[in-house]
Design a protein around this motif. Sequence first.
Motif, PDB file in Angstrom:
ATOM      1  N   THR A   1       0.600  -1.138  -0.223  1.00  0.00           N
ATOM      2  CA  THR A   1       0.241  -0.128   0.349  1.00  0.00           C
ATOM      3  C   THR A   1       1.164   1.008   0.283  1.00  0.00           C
ATOM      4  OG1 THR A   1      -0.106   0.243   2.156  1.00  0.00           O
ATOM      5  CG2 THR A   1      -2.256  -0.903   1.281  1.00  0.00           C
TER       6      THR A   1
ATOM      7  N   ARG B   1       1.885   2.488   1.888  1.00  0.00           N
ATOM      8  CA  ARG B   1       2.766   3.808   3.216  1.00  0.00           C
ATOM      9  C   ARG B   1       3.661   3.063   3.617  1.00  0.00           C
ATOM     10  NH1 ARG B   1      -1.303   0.844   5.955  1.00  0.00           N
ATOM     11  NH2 ARG B   1      -2.271   2.770   6.933  1.00  0.00           N
TER      12      ARG B   1
ATOM     13  N   ASP C   1      -3.937   3.006   2.875  1.00  0.00           N
ATOM     14  CA  ASP C   1      -4.154   1.766   2.124  1.00  0.00           C
ATOM     15  C   ASP C   1      -4.622   1.442   1.024  1.00  0.00           C
ATOM     16  OD1 ASP C   1      -4.813   1.860   5.469  1.00  0.00           O
ATOM     17  OD2 ASP C   1      -6.221   2.816   5.259  1.00  0.00           O
TER      18      ASP C   1
END
Length: 443
Positions: free
Chosen positions: A54, A56, A78
Amino acid sequence: MGDGNPVVVIGAGPTGLAAAAELVHRGLPVLVLEQGATAGAAVAEWGHVRLFSTWRDLVSPAAQTLLATTGWERPDDDAHPTGAEWVAHYLEPLAAALAPRVRFGATVVGVSRRGRGRVVDTGRADEPFTVRVRAAGGQERLLARAVVDASGTWGKPSPLGADGLPVPGETEAADRLTHRIPDLTDEEQRARYAGGTTAVVGRGHSALTTLVTLAGLVENHPGTRVVWVLRRDELGDTFGGGEADQLAARGDLGARAKAAVDSGRVRVVTGFRTAEARPTGGGVVLVDDSGQELEEARRVVALTGFRPDLSWLGEIRLGLDATLEAPVALAPLIDPNVHSCGTVYPHGAAELSHPEPGFYLAGMKSYGRAPNFLALTGYEQVRSIAAEIAGETEAASRVELTLPETGVCSGSGLDEEEPTAVDAGCCGGPAPVELTATRSTSP
Protein backbone atom coordinates in the motif's frame (compact mmCIF):
# COMPACT_ATOMS: atom_id res chain seq x y z
CA MET A 1 38.63 12.67 -2.26
CA GLY A 2 37.02 15.81 -3.62
CA ASP A 3 34.33 16.67 -1.04
CA GLY A 4 33.11 19.49 -3.27
CA ASN A 5 31.99 16.93 -5.84
CA PRO A 6 28.44 15.59 -5.70
CA VAL A 7 27.34 12.12 -4.75
CA VAL A 8 26.25 10.55 -8.02
CA VAL A 9 23.14 8.35 -7.82
CA ILE A 10 22.53 6.12 -10.82
CA GLY A 11 18.84 5.55 -11.51
CA ALA A 12 15.77 7.72 -10.86
CA GLY A 13 13.57 4.89 -9.65
CA PRO A 14 12.11 4.55 -6.14
CA THR A 15 15.43 3.70 -4.46
CA GLY A 16 17.54 6.18 -6.40
CA LEU A 17 15.22 9.11 -5.74
CA ALA A 18 14.95 8.12 -2.08
CA ALA A 19 18.76 8.16 -1.90
CA ALA A 20 18.80 11.66 -3.37
CA ALA A 21 16.19 12.84 -0.86
CA GLU A 22 18.27 11.43 2.02
CA LEU A 23 21.40 13.19 0.75
CA VAL A 24 19.57 16.51 0.28
CA HIS A 25 18.22 16.16 3.82
CA ARG A 26 21.84 16.03 5.02
CA GLY A 27 22.89 19.03 2.95
CA LEU A 28 25.10 17.03 0.59
CA PRO A 29 25.37 17.83 -3.13
CA VAL A 30 23.82 15.11 -5.27
CA LEU A 31 23.28 14.37 -8.95
CA VAL A 32 20.88 11.67 -10.16
CA LEU A 33 21.54 10.19 -13.60
CA GLU A 34 18.63 8.43 -15.32
CA GLN A 35 18.88 6.91 -18.78
CA GLY A 36 15.13 7.07 -19.29
CA ALA A 37 13.14 10.15 -20.26
CA THR A 38 11.19 10.34 -16.99
CA ALA A 39 11.39 9.35 -13.35
CA GLY A 40 10.49 5.74 -12.72
CA ALA A 41 10.97 4.81 -16.39
CA ALA A 42 11.31 1.11 -15.56
CA VAL A 43 8.27 1.18 -13.27
CA ALA A 44 6.25 2.77 -16.07
CA GLU A 45 6.94 -0.29 -18.23
CA TRP A 46 4.83 -2.38 -15.85
CA GLY A 47 2.50 0.48 -15.06
CA HIS A 48 -0.62 -1.67 -15.60
CA VAL A 49 0.29 -3.95 -12.68
CA ARG A 50 -1.04 -3.25 -9.18
CA LEU A 51 1.40 -3.41 -6.28
CA PHE A 52 1.19 -5.71 -3.26
CA SER A 53 2.24 -2.89 -0.98
CA THR A 54 0.00 0.00 0.00
CA TRP A 55 1.00 3.65 -0.21
CA ARG A 56 1.95 3.46 3.46
CA ASP A 57 5.06 1.46 2.50
CA LEU A 58 5.82 3.09 -0.86
CA VAL A 59 6.83 6.61 0.21
CA SER A 60 10.26 7.04 1.78
CA PRO A 61 10.41 9.19 4.95
CA ALA A 62 13.00 11.57 3.45
CA ALA A 63 10.91 11.92 0.29
CA GLN A 64 7.82 12.67 2.38
CA THR A 65 9.69 15.49 4.13
CA LEU A 66 10.91 16.98 0.86
CA LEU A 67 7.56 16.67 -0.91
CA ALA A 68 5.76 18.32 2.01
CA THR A 69 7.53 21.57 1.13
CA THR A 70 5.92 21.54 -2.36
CA GLY A 71 2.29 21.20 -1.30
CA TRP A 72 2.20 17.54 -2.35
CA GLU A 73 -0.83 15.60 -1.14
CA ARG A 74 -0.02 12.10 0.08
CA PRO A 75 -2.30 9.38 -1.39
CA ASP A 76 -4.48 7.21 0.82
CA ASP A 77 -2.13 5.05 2.89
CA ASP A 78 -4.39 1.99 2.58
CA ALA A 79 -4.70 2.05 -1.22
CA HIS A 80 -2.74 -0.25 -3.57
CA PRO A 81 -1.46 1.82 -6.51
CA THR A 82 -0.59 0.53 -9.95
CA GLY A 83 2.92 1.11 -11.24
CA ALA A 84 1.61 4.00 -13.35
CA GLU A 85 -0.01 5.60 -10.29
CA TRP A 86 3.21 5.18 -8.29
CA VAL A 87 5.05 7.08 -11.02
CA ALA A 88 2.45 9.82 -11.52
CA HIS A 89 1.60 10.51 -7.88
CA TYR A 90 5.00 10.01 -6.24
CA LEU A 91 8.08 9.44 -8.41
CA GLU A 92 7.50 12.27 -10.88
CA PRO A 93 6.62 14.83 -8.16
CA LEU A 94 9.68 13.70 -6.19
CA ALA A 95 11.96 14.15 -9.21
CA ALA A 96 10.47 17.62 -9.73
CA ALA A 97 11.13 18.49 -6.09
CA LEU A 98 14.75 17.38 -6.55
CA ALA A 99 15.26 19.45 -9.71
CA PRO A 100 17.76 20.45 -11.04
CA ARG A 101 19.61 17.58 -9.37
CA VAL A 102 18.08 14.96 -11.71
CA ARG A 103 19.25 14.50 -15.31
CA PHE A 104 17.26 12.39 -17.77
CA GLY A 105 18.53 10.77 -20.94
CA ALA A 106 21.90 10.21 -19.23
CA THR A 107 23.25 6.68 -19.58
CA VAL A 108 26.19 5.71 -17.35
CA VAL A 109 28.67 3.66 -19.40
CA GLY A 110 31.53 3.40 -16.90
CA VAL A 111 32.68 4.19 -13.36
CA SER A 112 36.28 4.34 -12.12
CA ARG A 113 38.71 6.40 -10.02
CA ARG A 114 40.34 9.49 -11.50
CA GLY A 115 43.65 8.38 -12.96
CA ARG A 116 43.46 4.97 -11.28
CA GLY A 117 42.46 1.77 -13.06
CA ARG A 118 41.24 -1.22 -11.11
CA VAL A 119 44.71 -2.62 -10.36
CA VAL A 120 46.29 0.62 -9.09
CA ASP A 121 46.56 0.96 -5.29
CA THR A 122 48.67 4.10 -4.84
CA GLY A 123 46.55 7.09 -3.83
CA ARG A 124 43.38 5.34 -4.95
CA ALA A 125 41.14 6.26 -2.03
CA ASP A 126 42.21 9.91 -2.28
CA GLU A 127 40.89 10.33 -5.81
CA PRO A 128 37.24 11.06 -6.70
CA PHE A 129 35.21 8.70 -8.81
CA THR A 130 34.93 9.34 -12.52
CA VAL A 131 31.52 8.62 -14.02
CA ARG A 132 31.33 8.36 -17.80
CA VAL A 133 27.94 9.46 -19.12
CA ARG A 134 26.49 9.17 -22.61
CA ALA A 135 23.82 11.74 -23.45
CA ALA A 136 22.41 13.42 -26.54
CA GLY A 137 25.42 15.71 -26.79
CA GLY A 138 27.95 12.86 -26.62
CA GLN A 139 30.04 11.48 -23.76
CA GLU A 140 31.25 13.42 -20.74
CA ARG A 141 33.15 12.69 -17.55
CA LEU A 142 31.76 13.68 -14.16
CA LEU A 143 33.57 13.62 -10.82
CA ALA A 144 31.88 12.21 -7.72
CA ARG A 145 32.76 11.93 -4.03
CA ALA A 146 30.68 8.72 -3.81
CA VAL A 147 28.52 6.64 -6.11
CA VAL A 148 25.22 4.89 -5.32
CA ASP A 149 24.21 2.49 -8.09
CA ALA A 150 20.43 2.09 -7.86
CA SER A 151 19.97 1.24 -11.54
CA GLY A 152 18.03 -1.95 -10.82
CA THR A 153 17.89 -5.15 -12.87
CA TRP A 154 14.82 -4.53 -15.04
CA GLY A 155 16.86 -4.16 -18.20
CA LYS A 156 18.47 -7.59 -17.94
CA PRO A 157 15.91 -10.41 -17.69
CA SER A 158 17.20 -13.96 -17.35
CA PRO A 159 16.91 -16.17 -20.44
CA LEU A 160 14.68 -19.21 -20.92
CA GLY A 161 17.36 -21.83 -20.42
CA ALA A 162 17.25 -23.82 -17.21
CA ASP A 163 21.06 -23.57 -17.16
CA GLY A 164 20.88 -19.77 -17.12
CA LEU A 165 21.89 -19.42 -20.76
CA PRO A 166 19.78 -18.54 -23.81
CA VAL A 167 18.53 -21.72 -25.46
CA PRO A 168 18.93 -22.47 -29.18
CA GLY A 169 16.20 -20.64 -31.07
CA GLU A 170 15.52 -18.10 -28.31
CA THR A 171 16.96 -15.21 -30.32
CA GLU A 172 15.14 -16.29 -33.48
CA ALA A 173 11.85 -16.49 -31.57
CA ALA A 174 12.30 -13.08 -29.91
CA ASP A 175 9.26 -11.59 -31.68
CA ARG A 176 7.07 -14.27 -30.05
CA LEU A 177 8.64 -14.09 -26.61
CA THR A 178 8.35 -11.50 -23.85
CA HIS A 179 9.83 -11.13 -20.37
CA ARG A 180 7.07 -8.73 -19.28
CA ILE A 181 3.61 -9.21 -17.77
CA PRO A 182 1.12 -8.70 -20.63
CA ASP A 183 -1.11 -5.63 -20.46
CA LEU A 184 -4.48 -6.98 -21.58
CA THR A 185 -6.12 -3.59 -21.15
CA ASP A 186 -4.27 -2.68 -24.36
CA GLU A 187 -6.29 -3.93 -27.32
CA GLU A 188 -3.26 -4.66 -29.47
CA GLN A 189 -1.64 -6.79 -26.77
CA ARG A 190 -4.94 -8.49 -25.97
CA ALA A 191 -5.29 -9.58 -29.60
CA ARG A 192 -1.88 -11.30 -29.44
CA TYR A 193 -3.07 -13.64 -26.70
CA ALA A 194 -6.80 -14.11 -27.29
CA GLY A 195 -7.71 -17.26 -29.20
CA GLY A 196 -4.22 -18.80 -29.07
CA THR A 197 -1.95 -20.78 -26.74
CA THR A 198 0.40 -18.98 -24.36
CA ALA A 199 3.20 -20.71 -22.47
CA VAL A 200 4.09 -19.02 -19.17
CA VAL A 201 7.54 -20.02 -17.89
CA GLY A 202 8.43 -19.23 -14.25
CA ARG A 203 6.90 -19.52 -10.80
CA GLY A 204 7.29 -16.14 -9.09
CA HIS A 205 4.69 -13.48 -8.40
CA SER A 206 5.04 -12.08 -11.91
CA ALA A 207 4.11 -15.51 -13.26
CA LEU A 208 1.12 -15.77 -10.93
CA THR A 209 -0.05 -12.33 -12.02
CA THR A 210 0.22 -13.37 -15.66
CA LEU A 211 -1.71 -16.60 -15.07
CA VAL A 212 -4.57 -14.73 -13.40
CA THR A 213 -4.58 -12.19 -16.22
CA LEU A 214 -4.65 -14.77 -19.00
CA ALA A 215 -7.19 -16.98 -17.24
CA GLY A 216 -9.74 -14.22 -17.78
CA LEU A 217 -9.27 -14.56 -21.54
CA VAL A 218 -9.96 -18.30 -21.49
CA GLU A 219 -13.57 -17.81 -20.46
CA ASN A 220 -14.38 -15.08 -22.97
CA HIS A 221 -12.32 -16.00 -26.03
CA PRO A 222 -12.76 -19.50 -27.48
CA GLY A 223 -9.53 -21.24 -28.37
CA THR A 224 -7.48 -19.44 -25.73
CA ARG A 225 -5.22 -21.82 -23.83
CA VAL A 226 -2.67 -21.21 -21.05
CA VAL A 227 0.17 -23.63 -20.28
CA TRP A 228 2.19 -23.02 -17.12
CA VAL A 229 5.72 -24.41 -17.45
CA LEU A 230 7.60 -25.20 -14.22
CA ARG A 231 11.08 -26.58 -13.68
CA ARG A 232 10.18 -28.04 -10.30
CA ASP A 233 8.56 -31.48 -10.20
CA GLU A 234 5.53 -30.43 -8.16
CA LEU A 235 3.57 -27.30 -7.30
CA GLY A 236 4.42 -27.40 -3.59
CA ASP A 237 4.20 -23.92 -2.03
CA THR A 238 4.14 -22.14 -5.39
CA PHE A 239 0.91 -20.32 -4.55
CA GLY A 240 2.36 -18.74 -1.41
CA GLY A 241 0.98 -18.41 2.09
CA GLY A 242 -2.61 -17.41 1.32
CA GLU A 243 -4.34 -15.93 4.35
CA ALA A 244 -1.10 -16.28 6.37
CA ASP A 245 0.62 -13.74 4.12
CA GLN A 246 0.97 -10.41 5.91
CA LEU A 247 0.52 -8.64 2.56
CA ALA A 248 -3.12 -9.45 1.90
CA ALA A 249 -2.93 -8.64 -1.82
CA ARG A 250 0.00 -11.01 -2.26
CA GLY A 251 -1.85 -13.82 -0.51
CA ASP A 252 -4.95 -13.10 -2.61
CA LEU A 253 -2.91 -13.33 -5.81
CA GLY A 254 -1.76 -16.85 -4.94
CA ALA A 255 -5.33 -17.90 -4.15
CA ARG A 256 -6.61 -16.57 -7.48
CA ALA A 257 -3.83 -18.32 -9.40
CA LYS A 258 -4.63 -21.58 -7.62
CA ALA A 259 -8.29 -21.18 -8.52
CA ALA A 260 -7.34 -20.71 -12.18
CA VAL A 261 -5.35 -23.95 -12.11
CA ASP A 262 -8.01 -25.90 -10.19
CA SER A 263 -10.70 -24.79 -12.65
CA GLY A 264 -8.74 -26.06 -15.63
CA ARG A 265 -8.25 -22.63 -17.19
CA VAL A 266 -4.50 -23.11 -16.74
CA ARG A 267 -2.76 -26.40 -17.59
CA VAL A 268 0.37 -27.14 -15.55
CA VAL A 269 3.48 -28.87 -16.87
CA THR A 270 6.05 -29.71 -14.17
CA GLY A 271 9.61 -30.97 -14.34
CA PHE A 272 10.19 -29.17 -17.66
CA ARG A 273 13.63 -27.59 -18.07
CA THR A 274 13.66 -25.69 -21.34
CA ALA A 275 16.55 -26.61 -23.64
CA GLU A 276 15.28 -25.27 -26.98
CA ALA A 277 12.77 -22.77 -28.36
CA ARG A 278 11.90 -23.96 -31.86
CA PRO A 279 10.25 -21.26 -34.01
CA THR A 280 7.39 -22.42 -36.23
CA GLY A 281 5.22 -20.75 -38.81
CA GLY A 282 2.64 -19.80 -36.21
CA GLY A 283 4.57 -19.59 -32.96
CA VAL A 284 7.20 -21.51 -31.02
CA VAL A 285 7.59 -25.03 -29.59
CA LEU A 286 9.45 -25.42 -26.29
CA VAL A 287 11.59 -28.53 -25.92
CA ASP A 288 13.09 -29.76 -22.64
CA ASP A 289 16.43 -31.44 -22.01
CA SER A 290 14.88 -34.90 -22.42
CA GLY A 291 13.47 -34.08 -25.86
CA GLN A 292 9.88 -33.64 -24.66
CA GLU A 293 7.99 -31.08 -26.75
CA LEU A 294 5.12 -28.89 -25.62
CA GLU A 295 2.24 -27.92 -27.85
CA GLU A 296 2.92 -25.02 -30.17
CA ALA A 297 2.46 -21.68 -28.44
CA ARG A 298 1.62 -18.47 -30.20
CA ARG A 299 3.34 -16.52 -27.42
CA VAL A 300 5.83 -17.38 -24.66
CA VAL A 301 5.95 -15.28 -21.50
CA ALA A 302 9.33 -15.99 -19.89
CA LEU A 303 9.27 -14.74 -16.30
CA THR A 304 12.53 -16.35 -15.25
CA GLY A 305 14.01 -13.65 -13.08
CA PHE A 306 16.43 -10.79 -13.54
CA ARG A 307 20.14 -10.28 -13.03
CA PRO A 308 22.37 -7.20 -12.50
CA ASP A 309 24.26 -5.59 -15.37
CA LEU A 310 27.84 -5.33 -14.11
CA SER A 311 29.43 -4.76 -17.51
CA TRP A 312 30.13 -1.05 -16.93
CA LEU A 313 31.56 -1.55 -13.44
CA GLY A 314 34.68 -3.41 -14.56
CA GLU A 315 37.06 -0.79 -13.11
CA ILE A 316 35.40 -0.79 -9.68
CA ARG A 317 36.58 -3.19 -6.99
CA LEU A 318 33.37 -5.01 -6.15
CA GLY A 319 32.99 -7.58 -3.40
CA LEU A 320 30.27 -9.86 -4.75
CA ASP A 321 28.98 -13.23 -3.66
CA ALA A 322 29.89 -15.92 -6.19
CA THR A 323 26.33 -17.25 -6.34
CA LEU A 324 23.98 -14.28 -6.11
CA GLU A 325 26.19 -11.44 -7.40
CA ALA A 326 25.09 -9.48 -4.33
CA PRO A 327 27.47 -7.82 -1.85
CA VAL A 328 29.33 -10.51 0.11
CA ALA A 329 28.02 -9.46 3.52
CA LEU A 330 24.43 -9.16 2.28
CA ALA A 331 24.18 -12.42 0.34
CA PRO A 332 23.74 -14.79 3.34
CA LEU A 333 20.85 -12.64 4.59
CA ILE A 334 18.84 -12.88 1.34
CA ASP A 335 19.94 -16.20 -0.21
CA PRO A 336 16.77 -17.83 -1.62
CA ASN A 337 18.42 -21.25 -1.35
CA VAL A 338 18.12 -20.81 2.42
CA HIS A 339 15.40 -18.23 3.09
CA SER A 340 11.82 -18.71 1.95
CA CYS A 341 9.84 -16.83 4.60
CA GLY A 342 9.96 -13.37 3.05
CA THR A 343 11.95 -12.04 6.00
CA VAL A 344 15.09 -9.97 5.54
CA TYR A 345 17.50 -9.13 8.33
CA PRO A 346 18.11 -5.41 8.84
CA HIS A 347 21.02 -4.21 6.72
CA GLY A 348 22.56 -0.98 5.55
CA ALA A 349 25.84 0.62 4.55
CA ALA A 350 28.01 -1.96 6.31
CA GLU A 351 26.50 -4.86 4.36
CA LEU A 352 26.35 -2.89 1.10
CA SER A 353 29.95 -1.69 1.11
CA HIS A 354 32.64 -2.94 -1.28
CA PRO A 355 36.45 -2.99 -1.35
CA GLU A 356 36.03 0.29 -3.28
CA PRO A 357 35.35 2.87 -0.51
CA GLY A 358 32.44 5.17 -1.29
CA PHE A 359 30.78 2.87 -3.83
CA TYR A 360 27.44 1.20 -3.05
CA LEU A 361 24.92 -1.00 -4.80
CA ALA A 362 21.41 -0.25 -3.55
CA GLY A 363 17.87 -1.26 -4.32
CA MET A 364 17.08 -4.30 -6.44
CA LYS A 365 20.59 -4.31 -7.93
CA SER A 366 22.03 -4.92 -4.45
CA TYR A 367 20.12 -8.23 -4.37
CA GLY A 368 21.90 -9.50 -7.47
CA ARG A 369 19.94 -12.52 -8.64
CA ALA A 370 17.88 -12.87 -5.47
CA PRO A 371 14.15 -12.08 -5.85
CA ASN A 372 11.41 -10.44 -3.79
CA PHE A 373 12.81 -7.01 -3.04
CA LEU A 374 10.61 -4.60 -1.10
CA ALA A 375 10.59 -0.82 -1.45
CA LEU A 376 10.91 -0.54 2.33
CA THR A 377 14.21 -2.40 2.12
CA GLY A 378 15.60 0.06 -0.41
CA TYR A 379 14.50 3.09 1.59
CA GLU A 380 16.29 1.85 4.70
CA GLN A 381 19.37 0.93 2.66
CA VAL A 382 19.80 4.43 1.30
CA ARG A 383 19.07 6.11 4.63
CA SER A 384 22.01 4.20 6.10
CA ILE A 385 24.21 4.83 3.05
CA ALA A 386 23.51 8.58 3.10
CA ALA A 387 24.30 8.71 6.81
CA GLU A 388 27.65 6.99 6.23
CA ILE A 389 28.58 9.31 3.36
CA ALA A 390 27.74 12.26 5.62
CA GLY A 391 29.99 10.89 8.35
CA GLU A 392 27.09 10.01 10.67
CA THR A 393 28.60 6.70 11.76
CA GLU A 394 26.16 5.93 14.56
CA ALA A 395 23.12 6.67 12.39
CA ALA A 396 24.52 4.54 9.56
CA SER A 397 24.92 1.54 11.83
CA ARG A 398 21.49 1.91 13.45
CA VAL A 399 19.48 -0.10 10.94
CA GLU A 400 15.97 -1.29 11.69
CA LEU A 401 13.65 -3.03 9.27
CA THR A 402 10.51 -5.10 9.74
CA LEU A 403 9.03 -6.67 6.61
CA PRO A 404 5.73 -8.51 6.07
CA GLU A 405 6.19 -12.28 5.94
CA THR A 406 4.86 -14.46 3.14
CA GLY A 407 3.49 -17.14 5.45
CA VAL A 408 5.54 -19.76 3.60
CA CYS A 409 8.42 -21.38 5.50
CA SER A 410 9.28 -24.72 3.96
CA GLY A 411 12.88 -25.40 3.10
CA SER A 412 14.67 -24.05 0.09
CA GLY A 413 13.29 -20.92 -1.40
CA LEU A 414 14.39 -21.81 -4.94
CA ASP A 415 13.69 -25.53 -5.32
CA GLU A 416 15.30 -25.55 -8.79
CA GLU A 417 13.21 -22.61 -9.92
CA GLU A 418 14.13 -18.95 -10.27
CA PRO A 419 11.37 -16.81 -8.76
CA THR A 420 10.80 -13.50 -10.44
CA ALA A 421 10.29 -10.01 -9.17
CA VAL A 422 9.28 -6.81 -10.87
CA ASP A 423 12.22 -4.42 -10.44
CA ALA A 424 12.15 -1.70 -7.83
CA GLY A 425 8.95 -1.82 -5.97
CA CYS A 426 6.95 -3.63 -3.41
CA CYS A 427 8.12 -7.17 -3.57
CA GLY A 428 10.72 -7.38 -6.17
CA GLY A 429 11.56 -4.01 -8.51
CA PRO A 430 12.63 -4.73 -11.50
CA ALA A 431 11.16 -4.94 -11.86
CA PRO A 432 12.17 -4.25 -11.74
CA VAL A 433 11.06 -3.22 -10.69
CA GLU A 434 13.25 -2.22 -8.50
CA LEU A 435 9.68 -5.12 -7.13
CA THR A 436 7.25 -8.00 -7.42
CA ALA A 437 3.83 -7.03 -8.60
CA THR A 438 0.46 -8.22 -7.42
CA ARG A 439 -2.91 -8.40 -9.03
CA SER A 440 -3.37 -7.62 -12.67
CA THR A 441 -5.77 -4.88 -13.63
CA SER A 442 -7.63 -7.40 -15.77
CA PRO A 443 -10.62 -9.21 -14.23
